[in-house]
Design an enzyme around this catalytic site. Structure first.
Site, mmCIF file in Angstrom:
data_model
loop_
_atom_site.group_PDB
_atom_site.id
_atom_site.type_symbol
_atom_site.label_atom_id
_atom_site.label_comp_id
_atom_site.label_asym_id
_atom_site.label_seq_id
_atom_site.Cartn_x
_atom_site.Cartn_y
_atom_site.Cartn_z
ATOM 1 N N ASP A 168 -43.788 -21.137 36.519
ATOM 2 C CA ASP A 168 -43.433 -22.385 35.860
ATOM 3 C C ASP A 168 -44.473 -22.619 34.750
ATOM 4 O O ASP A 168 -45.426 -21.848 34.575
ATOM 5 C CB ASP A 168 -43.361 -23.538 36.873
ATOM 6 C CG ASP A 168 -42.528 -24.711 36.354
ATOM 7 O OD1 ASP A 168 -42.250 -24.763 35.132
ATOM 8 O OD2 ASP A 168 -42.169 -25.602 37.145
HETATM 9 C C1 BGC Z 1 -40.541 -27.623 34.917
HETATM 10 C C2 BGC Z 1 -39.428 -26.636 35.161
HETATM 11 C C3 BGC Z 1 -38.805 -26.247 33.844
HETATM 12 C C4 BGC Z 1 -39.871 -25.712 32.916
HETATM 13 C C5 BGC Z 1 -39.315 -25.242 31.581
HETATM 14 C C6 BGC Z 1 -41.495 -27.173 33.827
HETATM 15 O O1 BGC Z 1 -42.382 -28.187 33.484
HETATM 16 O O2 BGC Z 1 -41.251 -27.826 36.120
HETATM 17 O O3 BGC Z 1 -38.473 -27.194 36.007
HETATM 18 O O4 BGC Z 1 -37.801 -25.296 34.061
HETATM 19 O O5 BGC Z 1 -40.811 -26.741 32.685
HETATM 20 O O6 BGC Z 1 -38.878 -26.284 30.808
#
Ligand code: BGC
Length: 754
Positions: free
Chosen positions: A314
């Site tokens: 993530d």
């Molecule tokens: C979130 C994810 C997301 C990613 C990309 C992160 O901050 O936790 O759910 O897919 O960002 O945008």
């Protein structure tokens, strides 16, 4: 799934991760080679080490965008020099996200064309895998169809609607040239305060599993090279949704048996459905950040769940092993830990530090080349399966249904079915069509409250600009009741009274008050709260309106169940709309005025007090003292404008052997005066077990539609394995003994024999 004991696994993980001695040999498998494997192996043989490490590097679009005065320039433009640096110099395998806000389809095509052209300059021409969070429709593309958020889809208890919504989302995402969707969220939403509860399918594993199957099928279909399908990204593996504090990205303490019983099954289901990619939990479980956990990312994910796809970090989560979690003493050590634990791709996303560190680590021998090949092999496999080598994207004209009326109606249907009637004193609803209503409360006149976060922007704060052609609750009520019958006073903003006095005065001239309260749009850490209660301003307005003596209908648009116990008793009716999407205003008005009979049911327990946040499948000892632990509304609850009765619960046997199946039937009758849909829910209680049993667990449901007076017999078949739980030794077991089956108000018992 083969259960494992936690202690040996932790020891192995500590040896691998903390001592830094990488295993010399890759794990051995006995997979049959496919044409995809052949293509991937051919590419692996051609790519240099630098190119392979580049494949594992994902940057965000900001890194390749024109900036002015330190900010992303508007309108958004790709900076060719920066793009060259990403793709040609660093061989970046993936790009993600939008900078600032959503783009038009045309701009998405410009971006993807620029990326394709730049890729042509690479010697192996490996296509870039572009990903976005299209979590309720392609919410990062202007004029796309926006559906209810996942929690609202769960409230429909209709997996068919979920599959349709996911299928349309896949179509409209590919229609903007994007093949990879960071969705679905498969975290189980068992903490009412968590700011991402609305991104989940709620608290129940059984309901979430049914929805998981539907959403993965809808996104991926049979073959992700289909130009109308995307690769899904199941996230956030796992336990992310259960932080002890309820605050986003704070520690979770989850014993191994509960991890397996509550937090692995949705992922297991999605993997069985063929989900191609996965995103890792940003948080820690039992003190180990999941991005550094060999146990979670390799032993369970690969060896037990047999996931063969791409595991992506993530946002910034590798470097955070150093900066936030403090388990890696240097950023470089963070990279080594994560890659050796099993992370295949790093969502870095703002620089190339991951690339530089990983290159050094491989050259020094701290990360073996086989691990790089393994990760890159998985990344290339997804690219090959998506057909990106042949077509990075297809002509815009191949997608005539993008943002179409057909798609809008699918969203409207989902919004109608999610709306959950929680209270209806003296059948005050539906309202007579010619009644004079006062609409009040900030949530009545903004699209942001209908859509929530991940809508046009990350925080969903520009919905009124991008969805200006859609109807807010107020606008839809005006259309339904006639403008002359509707007056509007804002009354209160989210957390401050605006013109409550005027609202109270106008209430006296109205037949009914429609009070729209809830939450503003938010997501992730900005949505963190210290108090689950609705802000005092909203409570004050509600109580003052109730004191006028006029019937008050409360409409809630909110991502999590904010406490309403300070005024719920004074409301005549309560309608929960969750985050119903762009068509939510219309659906709410249709329910208020009776064009639609509500059939949604709560996918979580609605608490009544802050220190009684318990789930429906709690332990016997949890509801203490009983009086304060009674929820505002139970999980699975939801009224209708008609009524249903249950009779003749019958079990095929009162003694079930471990090799047999139990058939359960029940007669359900629509005893009211209008057609309606009912969700028939099957609960089973294991009365005594070797670890404390839940008071009940849902083991089946069916949504049926009945005409007035009609009776239907609903049947379920369950095998003993569906009654299993994970015991203290982390083993799935069914123990002989007595069980109780409950459907509606009917109960029966049976004994499970050896
Ligand atoms: C979130 C994810 C997301 C990613 C990309 C992160 O901050 O936790 O759910 O897919 O960002 O945008």
């Amino acid at each position: 799934m083969k259960p494992k004991s936690l202690i040996p696994s932790l020891l192995i993980m500590m040896i691998i991760v903390l001592q830094g001695c990488a295993p010399e040999n890759p794990p051995q498998g006995n997979k049959t080679a496919t044409a995809t494997d052949a293509k991937v192996n051919e590419l692996l043989a051609q790519l240099t080490l630098q190119e392979k490490i580049g494949q594992m590097t994902q940057v965000c679009i900001d890194v390749v965008s024109v900036t002015e005065n330190g900010a992303i320039a508007e309108p958004h433009r790709i900076d060719t020099g920066k793009l060259r640096k990403a793709i040609v110099d660093y061989h970046a395998g993936s790009i993600l996200n939008v900078a600032n806000h959503c783009y038009s389809r045309e701009h998405w095509y410009e971006i993807m064309s620029a990326i394709r052209e730049m890729t042509e300059q690479n010697h192996c021409k490996v296509p870039v895998l572009y990903g976005i969070d299209a979590i309720h429709g392609n919410n990062y593309c202007e004029k796309a169809t926006l559906f209810p958020q996942q929690i609202a889809m769960a409230a429909t208890w209709n997996p068919g609607l979920m599959e349709q919504a996911a299928s349309i989302t896949a179509y409209e995402t590919r229609a903007a040239a994007i093949p990879w969707n960071f969705s679905p969220v498969l975290d189980i939403g068992r903490h009412a305060a968590w700011s991402r509860l609305w991104e989940t399918f709620g608290e129940d594993v059984f309901l979430a599993r049914q929805m998981t199957r539907a959403i993965v099928r809808g996104y991926e279909g049979e073959d992700i090279s289909d130009k109308y399908k995307v690769a899904s990204c199941i996230k956030h593996y796992t336990g992310y949704g259960f932080p002890v504090s309820g605050k986003d990205r704070t520690p979770a303490w989850i014993p191994d048996n509960y991890l397996r019983e509550y937090f692995l099954p949705t992922f297991e289901e999605a993997i069985a459905c063929g989900a191609h990619t996965l995103m890792i939990n940003s948080g820690e479980i039992n003190g180990v950040p999941v991005h550094a956990s060999h146990y979670m990312l390799t032993e369970i994910l690969r060896n037990e769940l047999k996931f063969e796809g791409l595991a992506c970090s993530d946002w910034e989560d590798i470097i955070r092993l150093h900066t936030k979690h403090h388990v890696a003493s240097t950023p470089k050590e963070a990279v080594r830990m994560a890659v050796m634990a099993g992370v295949d791709m790093s969502m870095v996303p703002y620089d190339y530090s991951f690339y530089e560190y990983l290159l050094e680590l491989v050259k020094e021998g701290s990360v073996p080349v086989w691990r790089i090949d393994e990760a890159v092999g998985r990344i290339l496999t997804v690219k090959v399966k998506l057909g990106l080598f042949e077509n990075l994207f297809y002509p815009a004209s191949d997608y005539p249904d993008f943002g179409s009326e057909k798609h809008r109606l699918a969203s409207l249907e989902a919004a109608r079915e999610c709306i959950t009637l929680l209270k209806n004193n003296d059948n005050v609803l539906p309202l007579p069509k010619n009644s004079r209503v006062l609409v009040t409360g900030f949530a009545a006149n903004t699209m942001a409250c209908l859509n929530g976060g991940w809508s046009h922007t990350w925080q969903g704060d520009q919905a009124d600009r991008y969805a200006s052609d859609k109807l807010t609750i107020l606008e839809a009520i005006r259309e339904a009741a006639g403008g002359q019958n509707v007056s509007w006073v804002e009354g209160t903003w989210f957390d401050s009274i605006t013109d409550a006095d005027r609202a109270v005065r106008q209430a006296r001239d109205a037949d009914y008050v429609i009070l729209c309260l809830g939450e503003m749009a938010y997501c992730e850490q900005p949505g963190t709260i210290g108090d689950l209660s609705l802000p005092p301003a909203q409570v004050e307005l509600a109580n003052r309106l109730a004191a006028t003596g006029k019937p008050v209908i409360l409409v809630l648009t909110e991502g999590r169940p904010r406490l309403i116990s300070a005024f719920a008793d004074h409301m005549d009716a309560i309608l929960m709309a969750y985050l119903p999407g762009n068509e939510g205003g219309i659906a709410i008005a249709e329910v208020l005025f009776g064009n639609v009979n509500p059939s949604g049911k709560l996918p979580y327990t609605y608490p009544s007090s802050p220190n009684a946040l318990i789930n429906y499948d709690h332990k016997y000892t949890e509801r203490v003292p009983e009086v304060i632990s009674i929820p505002q509304f139970e999980f699975g609850f939801g009224l209708s404008y008609t009524s249903f009765s249950y009779a003749n619960l019958a079990l095929s046997t009162s003694e079930l052997s471990s090799t047999d199946s139990l058939r359960i039937s029940i007669a359900v009758t629509n005893t009211g005066a209008r057609a309606g849909k009912e969700v028939v829910q099957l609960y089973v209680s294991d009365l005594y077990a070797s670890i404390t049993p839940s008071v009940k667990r849902q083991r089946g449901f069916q949504k049926v539609e009945l005409a007035p007076g009609e009776t239907t017999t609903v049947s379920f078949v369950i095998s003993p394995s569906e009654l299993a739980f994970v015991n203290a030794d982390s083993q799935w077991v069914t123990e002989p003994g007595e069980f109780e089956v409950t459907v509606g108000n009917q109960t029966e018992r049976f004994t499970l024999t050896d």
